[in-house]
Scaffold this active site. Structure first.
Site, PDB file in Angstrom:
ATOM      1  N   ASP A 751       9.636  -6.499  -5.573  1.00  0.00           N
ATOM      2  CA  ASP A 751       9.238  -5.624  -4.468  1.00  0.00           C
ATOM      3  C   ASP A 751       9.694  -4.205  -4.789  1.00  0.00           C
ATOM      4  O   ASP A 751      10.822  -3.988  -5.256  1.00  0.00           O
ATOM      5  CB  ASP A 751       9.853  -6.089  -3.141  1.00  0.00           C
ATOM      6  CG  ASP A 751       9.399  -5.232  -1.977  1.00  0.00           C
ATOM      7  OD1 ASP A 751       8.256  -5.413  -1.545  1.00  0.00           O
ATOM      8  OD2 ASP A 751      10.202  -4.380  -1.525  1.00  0.00           O
ATOM      9  N   ASN A 759       5.185   6.254   0.680  1.00  0.00           N
ATOM     10  CA  ASN A 759       3.840   6.624   1.098  1.00  0.00           C
ATOM     11  C   ASN A 759       3.887   7.712   2.160  1.00  0.00           C
ATOM     12  O   ASN A 759       3.067   8.649   2.155  1.00  0.00           O
ATOM     13  CB  ASN A 759       3.093   5.406   1.623  1.00  0.00           C
ATOM     14  CG  ASN A 759       2.470   4.584   0.508  1.00  0.00           C
ATOM     15  OD1 ASN A 759       2.188   5.127  -0.568  1.00  0.00           O
ATOM     16  ND2 ASN A 759       2.243   3.309   0.752  1.00  0.00           N
ATOM     17  N   ASP A 768      -0.563   4.983  -4.598  1.00  0.00           N
ATOM     18  CA  ASP A 768      -1.358   4.150  -5.512  1.00  0.00           C
ATOM     19  C   ASP A 768      -0.982   4.420  -6.958  1.00  0.00           C
ATOM     20  O   ASP A 768      -0.877   3.497  -7.777  1.00  0.00           O
ATOM     21  CB  ASP A 768      -2.847   4.439  -5.295  1.00  0.00           C
ATOM     22  CG  ASP A 768      -3.336   3.933  -3.943  1.00  0.00           C
ATOM     23  OD1 ASP A 768      -2.618   3.094  -3.335  1.00  0.00           O
ATOM     24  OD2 ASP A 768      -4.420   4.359  -3.514  1.00  0.00           O
ATOM     25  N   GLU A 795       3.017  -3.835  -2.132  1.00  0.00           N
ATOM     26  CA  GLU A 795       3.910  -3.347  -3.179  1.00  0.00           C
ATOM     27  C   GLU A 795       4.657  -4.483  -3.851  1.00  0.00           C
ATOM     28  O   GLU A 795       5.654  -4.261  -4.538  1.00  0.00           O
ATOM     29  CB  GLU A 795       4.911  -2.337  -2.595  1.00  0.00           C
ATOM     30  CG  GLU A 795       5.955  -2.934  -1.638  1.00  0.00           C
ATOM     31  CD  GLU A 795       5.437  -3.049  -0.208  1.00  0.00           C
ATOM     32  OE1 GLU A 795       6.250  -3.212   0.707  1.00  0.00           O
ATOM     33  OE2 GLU A 795       4.207  -2.964   0.008  1.00  0.00           O
TER      34      GLU A 795
END
Length: 881
Positions: A751, A759, A768, A795
């Site tokens: 993770d 983000n 991304d 993620e």
């Protein structure tokens, strides 16, 4: 039967006459007598040669055995001096004797001379120049002959040598003499030669200083622990014993044994030949060579042995195949064999053992027996000649009578007189000959009757024509086929009834038949019927010859094939129509026949084969095996297998394969055919070959599109890693594989720490790009072909690691962290680090039957959750046994 009266049996021709004639009696006598003389001569000669070879072998073996015996004795005799020197050196080295105690050392030498009668001197020259030794006295010395005296210098250094007479224990009891000249052992040639060689060595053979005998000495230098020279040991050997030993050998009344050096100097002789001479003025002893010897044998052999160009000048190392060297010798009318063999296994000594054997000592009895053998052979030949002449006369009389009877049969006189002979076989032969004459007379008449019956009743037309072209016999079948009577045909020539074109066509065959180039010929030709229409006939002709192989008349047969020719013409028309129809079909229609011998032949092939293969149809008809040449190498095995499978199962053949045309084009073709078998064993493939290149191209494009769709269905669009669907399928496959192999499987869930805050801080497009960078790190670290890197969702990523223990999984996680840290992806809003970090959950297990992949995923998800609650940027690991 009247027409056969014109046939005459070929008169018997005279047999070729030989260049000369031999009477029967001579034919019976000469070969037998010549054979007997030859056998007796060969047996006598072989017996003579075998006897001579046996005697030569005995003499050769005797010579070699004598040389080996002398060699063995020499090695035993010559090993004493080096052995004593070696033992003395060992005693001095082990300090059991000392050069500083000359009395004890001279007593030791005294004892050794008493034990070894072949030795004359034992001595030691010290490094300081002193001398210690023992001497076996002779008439020429000051002591009593046969006694042993000791010699030494009072000091260890150079000085005057004192000679003492000893008691029976070797203790000096009386001074015999003192040599006036000072003696320094270091200045002596033997001392200097031993020091120069630095190893055990032999001196040259020399004439004794005191006695008129030959001697030789063995030297042994001694060294201390520091390689310092202690002295030189010497042991002198009396060589007179060797001549005595050689004299004791039995080598025949005229043979002899010698020992010599390669330069020709003599060492020993068995016949008492002097080995040296004494100068009248200087009284010095000079050794003699073989050429100077008083022995006529040595004088004769010396020019052959002791020269630079002799066979032994550049001899190879001694070996069983190279020695002994055998040489012939003739002296005063006597033949000798010389056997030369070098002394083996004695380094430093280059002596030759020369054994000379007289042939007369070995072949005397053989020559007497050879004379008796010759006399016996002559008597046997004379007796056999008389017996042969008597047998020849006894056999030739009845055989001559049989010859006269055979001439009568040849002249067709079958009444033969009775031959009287005591020989049972000849009497029976005469009786059978008379019976044969009667049977031949009867058989000739019967043969004529049978030939006439077969000729007249034959279903095919037959005719006999003489060499002038006149018909001399025809049967009713030929007359009926052509519409004439037999009498009319007898007055006609063959060219009167044969079509002119066909008559000209058959002319070359008739010439070949007459010249003997062919035995018979067959062809189809046309005949003119009496009513004017054409009759087709299958014509066969052969030539009858007499005993001299001269042609007598032609024998011909004609079979009416008019109906068959009409059928062939109709079939040809039908075939032309079928071929025109077949050429309109877009495919190669064929009929391929397999003959019993395995050869392939096209019965039919349309022109479309040229469109498909770019090869003219004529080449295909000439060579059907071109089909295999065009097949793509990768498709040849499948093609052959499909062909064999269809042939064995009798099922229709249907297969697709690639061909390469002569211009280099790659085409796909499809073949469909079925196999049928004729009654004569031939098999025929009937089928069609079509070009399916366009269809295969469309199929290939469709397959590529499907593969691309399949690839995209298992690929994550953002990271280009395997997606969740691919992960589930692959984990299920690996789970079964690890269950089967009972091996370890590791699953790692990953993770990205605080990715939501990333983000919010950088924006979703940058997020991304961050996930793509993490995917690159994972893909670069996991390199094994069996490992899988997949995006689990959002993620989160997951690693499937088959055949991986917990230590391997931990090491891989550490490499991922190191690579990620080296990338230094910034994360300014992360509360734990200024760059992107990862959390890991690791589970390692051996899948059991009662576990499932879903349970493994749940466990690794729980461990990842623990890692995130423990502060992130770490891993939590579990191993399930």
């Amino acid at each position: 039967m009247n027409q056969f009266k014109r046939l005459r049996r070929p008169s018997p021709s005279a047999a070729p006459q030989p260049p000369f004639k031999v009477p029967l009696r001579a034919a019976l006598t000469i070969p037998f007598f010549a054979q007997l003389v030859l056998i007796v001569s060969v047996v006598g000669y072989v017996s003579f040669r075998n006897g001579k070879s046996a005697a030569d072998a005995i003499m050769r073996d005797f010579g070699k055995n004598t040389a080996d015996t002398v060699d063995e004795h020499l090695r035993s005799y010559l090993q004493t001096p080096p052995h004593i020197n070696l033992v003395t050196q060992g005693l001095i080295t082990q300090e059991l004797l000392s050069t500083e105690e000359p009395d004890r050392l001279s007593q030791y030498f005294w004892q050794q001379l008493h034990h070894h009668e072949s030795l004359r001197f034992l001595y030691l020259g010290t490094a300081q120049g002193g001398y210690i030794g023992a001497t076996r006295e002779s008439e020429a010395t000051i002591g009593l002959p046969g006694t042993v005296s000791v010699d030494l210098t009072p000091t260890l250094g150079a000085g005057l040598i004192h000679t003492y007479r000893t008691d029976d224990q070797g203790q000096p009891i009386e001074l015999l003499q003192v040599i006036e000249s000072p003696y320094d052992a270091r200045q002596r040639p033997w001392f200097q030669a031993a020091v120069a060689d630095a190893k055990a060595s032999w001196s040259e053979v020399f004439a004794s200083f005191y006695d008129p005998i030959l001697g030789i000495a063995a030297y042994q230098p001694m060294y201390g622990e520091g390689e310092e020279l202690l002295g030189v040991l010497g042991a002198e050997l009396d060589l007179a014993h060797l001549s005595t030993y050689l004299n004791s050998l039995a080598v025949g009344a005229s043979g002899a044994v010698f020992l010599a050096e390669p330069n020709g100097l003599l060492v020993a002789a068995s016949d008492g030949t002097p080995l040296f001479t004494q100068d009248a003025t200087t009284e010095e002893l000079q050794r003699l060579t073989a050429a100077q010897s008083q022995s006529s044998l040595l004088q004769a052999i010396a020019p052959q042995l002791f020269v630079t160009e002799s066979p032994l000048a550049n001899r190879p190392p001694p070996s069983p195949d190279a020695w002994p060297l055998v040489m012939p010798l003739r002296v005063e009318g006597q033949v000798y064999s010389v056997y030369v063999q070098p002394l083996a296994d004695m380094p430093g000594l280059d002596w030759w053992v020369i054994v000379i054997l007289a042939e007369s000592d070995f072949l005397a009895d053989f020559r007497v027996n050879a004379g008796y053998t010759v006399l016996l052979c002559v008597l046997i030949v004379l007796l056999a000649l008389w017996f042969t002449l008597w047998i020849a006369h006894w056999l030739s009389a009845p055989i001559h009578a049989l010859n006269q009877a055979s001439q009568s049969v040849t002249n067709e006189q079958f009444e033969l007189p009775t031959i009287h002979t005591p020989i049972q076989e000849l009497a029976e032969l005469s009786q059978r000959f008379q019976q044969m004459a009667v049977a031949v007379d009867t058989s000739l008449e019967d043969l004529r009757d049978r030939f006439h019956a077969a000729f007249e009743s034959a279903a095919v037309g037959m005719a006999l024509v003489d060499m002038t072209g006149q018909t001399i016999a025809v049967n009713e079948a030929l007359a009926e086929m052509l519409g004439y009577t037999s009498a009319e045909l007898l007055n006609m020539k063959p060219q009167d009834i044969v079509h002119p074109e066909d008559w000209l066509r058959t002319a070359p065959f008739r010439e070949q038949l007459q010249q003997g180039e062919i035995q018979t010929y067959s062809l189809e030709r046309r005949y003119c019927h009496r009513q004017g229409y054409i009759v087709w006939g299958l014509f066969h002709m052969s030539l009858v010859r007499d005993r001299r192989h001269q042609p007598v008349y032609f024998f011909s047969q004609v079979q009416d094939i008019t109906a068959r020719k009409a059928t062939e013409l109709a079939l040809q028309n039908t075939t032309q129509r079928l071929e025109a129809w077949a050429n309109t079909i877009p495919g190669h229609i064929f009929s391929l026949r397999i003959q019993p011998d395995g050869e392939h032949v096209f019965d039919y092939s349309n022109h479309y084969i040229e469109v498909i293969t770019e090869i003219p149809r004529e080449q295909w008809l000439a060579n059907p095996d071109l089909a295999r040449v065009l097949i793509h190498p990768e498709d040849l095995a499948d093609y052959e297998a499909a062909l064999v499978r269809s042939r064995e199962t009798q099922q229709p053949f249907e297969h697709e394969w690639r061909i390469i045309t002569p211009s280099g084009k790659l085409k796909w073709v499809q073949g469909k055919s079925h196999l049928s078998q004729h009654q004569n064993g031939e098999k025929v493939w009937h089928g069609i070959l079509m070009d399916i290149t366009a269809r295969k191209q469309l199929e290939s494009q469709l397959q590529a599109s499907n593969q691309e769709l399949e690839h995209l269905a298992h690929l994550d669009g953002l990271t280009q890693l395997a997606n969740r669907r691919r992960f589930d399928d692959y984990l299920a496959q690996v789970w079964k594989l690890m269950q089967r192999d009972q091996n370890w499987l590791s699953l790692v869930m990953i993770d990205v720490d605080y990715f939501k805050r990333y983000n919010d801080y950088y924006g979703h497009p940058q997020g991304d790009r961050c996930l793509q960078a993490v995917a690159q790190v994972l893909q670069q670290t996991v390199q094994r072909s069996g490992d899988l890197v997949a995006r689990y969702g959002g993620e989160e990523f997951v690693l499937v690691l088959p055949y991986t223990h917990e230590t391997g999984a931990t090491a891989l996680v550490q490499q991922i962290q190191q690579r990620l840290q080296a990338r230094a992806l910034p994360h300014e809003d992360s509360p734990i680090a200024p760059q992107i970090t990862l959390s890991f959950g690791i589970v390692t297990c051996q899948p059991a039957r009662h576990d499932t992949p879903t349970e493994l995923v749940q466990r690794v998800d729980q461990l990842l959750y623990k890692a995130k609650h423990q502060g992130r940027n770490c891993w939590v690991q579990m191993s399930l046994s």
